[in-house]
Design an enzyme around this catalytic site. Sequence first.
Site, PDB file in Angstrom:
ATOM      1  N   ASP A  76       0.841  -1.191   0.000  1.00  0.00           N
ATOM      2  CA  ASP A  76       0.000   0.000   0.000  1.00  0.00           C
ATOM      3  C   ASP A  76       0.882   1.249   0.000  1.00  0.00           C
ATOM      4  O   ASP A  76       1.936   1.256   0.628  1.00  0.00           O
ATOM      5  CB  ASP A  76      -0.928   0.024   1.218  1.00  0.00           C
TER       6      ASP A  76
HETATM    7  C1  LIG Z   1       2.908   8.698  -5.327  1.00  0.00           C
HETATM    8  C2  LIG Z   1       2.646   7.678  -6.399  1.00  0.00           C
HETATM    9  C3  LIG Z   1       1.697   6.678  -6.248  1.00  0.00           C
HETATM   10  N1  LIG Z   1       1.467   5.775  -7.251  1.00  0.00           N
HETATM   11  C4  LIG Z   1       0.470   4.702  -7.099  1.00  0.00           C
HETATM   12  C5  LIG Z   1       1.007   3.440  -6.428  1.00  0.00           C
HETATM   13  C6  LIG Z   1      -0.270   2.709  -6.044  1.00  0.00           C
HETATM   14  O1  LIG Z   1      -0.655   1.872  -7.130  1.00  0.00           O
HETATM   15  C7  LIG Z   1      -1.283   3.839  -5.888  1.00  0.00           C
HETATM   16  C8  LIG Z   1      -1.779   3.952  -4.456  1.00  0.00           C
HETATM   17  O2  LIG Z   1      -2.833   3.082  -4.259  1.00  0.00           O
HETATM   18  P1  LIG Z   1      -2.747   1.722  -3.429  1.00  0.00           P
HETATM   19  O3  LIG Z   1      -4.025   1.605  -2.661  1.00  0.00           O
HETATM   20  O4  LIG Z   1      -1.449   1.647  -2.666  1.00  0.00           O
HETATM   21  O5  LIG Z   1      -2.667   0.591  -4.540  1.00  0.00           O
HETATM   22  P2  LIG Z   1      -3.637   0.218  -5.744  1.00  0.00           P
HETATM   23  O6  LIG Z   1      -5.079   0.382  -5.347  1.00  0.00           O
HETATM   24  O7  LIG Z   1      -3.170   0.964  -6.980  1.00  0.00           O
HETATM   25  O8  LIG Z   1      -3.292  -1.310  -6.000  1.00  0.00           O
HETATM   26  P3  LIG Z   1      -3.498  -2.605  -5.033  1.00  0.00           P
HETATM   27  O9  LIG Z   1      -4.129  -2.154  -3.746  1.00  0.00           O
HETATM   28  O10 LIG Z   1      -4.363  -3.542  -5.796  1.00  0.00           O
HETATM   29  O11 LIG Z   1      -2.094  -3.157  -4.858  1.00  0.00           O
HETATM   30  O12 LIG Z   1      -0.623   5.056  -6.269  1.00  0.00           O
HETATM   31  C9  LIG Z   1       2.193   5.827  -8.443  1.00  0.00           C
HETATM   32  O13 LIG Z   1       1.968   5.011  -9.341  1.00  0.00           O
HETATM   33  N2  LIG Z   1       3.145   6.801  -8.593  1.00  0.00           N
HETATM   34  C10 LIG Z   1       3.418   7.730  -7.643  1.00  0.00           C
HETATM   35  O14 LIG Z   1       4.302   8.588  -7.854  1.00  0.00           O
END
Ligand SMILES: Cc1cn([C@H]2C[C@H](O)[C@@H](COP(=O)(O)OP(=O)(O)OP(=O)(O)O)O2)c(=O)[nH]c1=O
Length: 194
Positions: A76
């Site tokens: 997460d």
């Molecule tokens: C800050 C930042 C976040 N993110 C993304 C990472 C995570 O995928 C998302 C945060 O949401 P999460 O809830 O961590 O993850 P998710 O819903 O995408 O996937 P899952 O729970 O199924 O594993 O933001 C980026 O891709 N780049 C960035 O620079």
Amino acid sequence: MTLVLASQSPRRRELLLQAGLGRADFRFERVNPDIDETPLADETPEAHVERLAREKALAGLSLASGFEQPVVLGSDTIVVLDGRILGKPRDAEDACAMLSALSDREHLVMTAVAISDGNQTRSTVVQTKVRFSVLSEDDIRLYVASGEPLDKAGAYGIQGMGGAFVSAIDGSYSAVVGLPLVETRALLQSFSLL
Ligand SMILES: Cc1cn([C@H]2C[C@H](O)[C@@H](COP(=O)(O)OP(=O)(O)OP(=O)(O)O)O2)c(=O)[nH]c1=O
């Protein structure tokens, strides 16, 4: 043993593959999308992100019974500004508000990774400092209209157009994208998966 990635995030899958952390019997499974990501009362951002990664790993474990000796990875990512958690924006307006709060400021990105084999769950939290340049209202409007911010914590993707807003980073780049590779590798080794 089978490593199961309990994530719907294509970025986490790509990061694992890019780092060569998968094995021949590597499988992907989707976590239960119904996990409630609301922080508990008095929960610190660090405790919150670690709890969610562990819940995703455990939810994934219940979906992975068809695999031989599943070991499940959940993760997460949150953005933390002045102690306040910024998760994924609810809508375009929320994304604009997050980006305007991040403009010309430094914030923390916290990413937790958890691995569970059913007997034990091990997890770690990685914190990275990210500094944003000054964003104009037009910068924010155009960026939100691109759609990139909507599924990302803090409403930006450092690996995409959002990278052009980042003036400095202190810590793990892969953790900001969604999976800290050094710490993930160490956890996988502790389960004899590497
Ligand atoms: C800050 C930042 C976040 N993110 C993304 C990472 C995570 O995928 C998302 C945060 O949401 P999460 O809830 O961590 O993850 P998710 O819903 O995408 O996937 P899952 O729970 O199924 O594993 O933001 C980026 O891709 N780049 C960035 O620079």
